[in-house]
Motif scaffolding. Structure first.
Motif: not given
Length: 98
Positions: A11-20
């Motif tokens: 799991s990472i955060s990209v510009d405050s969006r959590r994604v897998k």
């Protein structure tokens, strides 16, 4: 879709969006997988830049990772909990100490 190639996920955060995304992917692959194609904005005209060479030679793909600017997305592997942000401004190259 790249997910078909991954055996494990992080799991990472990209510009405050959590994604897998796939464990072992580069940051660039993870960003492109979610259609996040603007990695940074230039300081002069605020134009978007993205992946260019894909091998770490240029600095078009720099992003801010865990609060540190100028990280090349094409050669940086994603890690669990990584926070990735679009970078504002040009890459600031650090001179080699060699």
């Amino acid at each position: 879709m790249l997910h078909a190639m991954a055996d494990a996920f992080v799991s990472i955060s990209v510009d405050s969006r959590r994604v897998k995304t796939g464990s072992g992917y580069t940051v660039a692959a993870a960003l492109l997988e979610i259609d996040h194609v603007q990695f940074r904005r230039t300081s002069r005209f605020s134009t978007g830049r993205s992946l260019f060479c894909g091998i770490g030679s240029c600095f078009d793909c720099v992003v801010k990772i865990d609060g540190i600017s100028n990280r090349r997305a094409c050669i940086t592997e994603v890690q669990e909990g990584m926070i990735i942000e679009t970078q504002d401004g040009d890459a600031q190259l650090v001179p080699s100490r060699e």
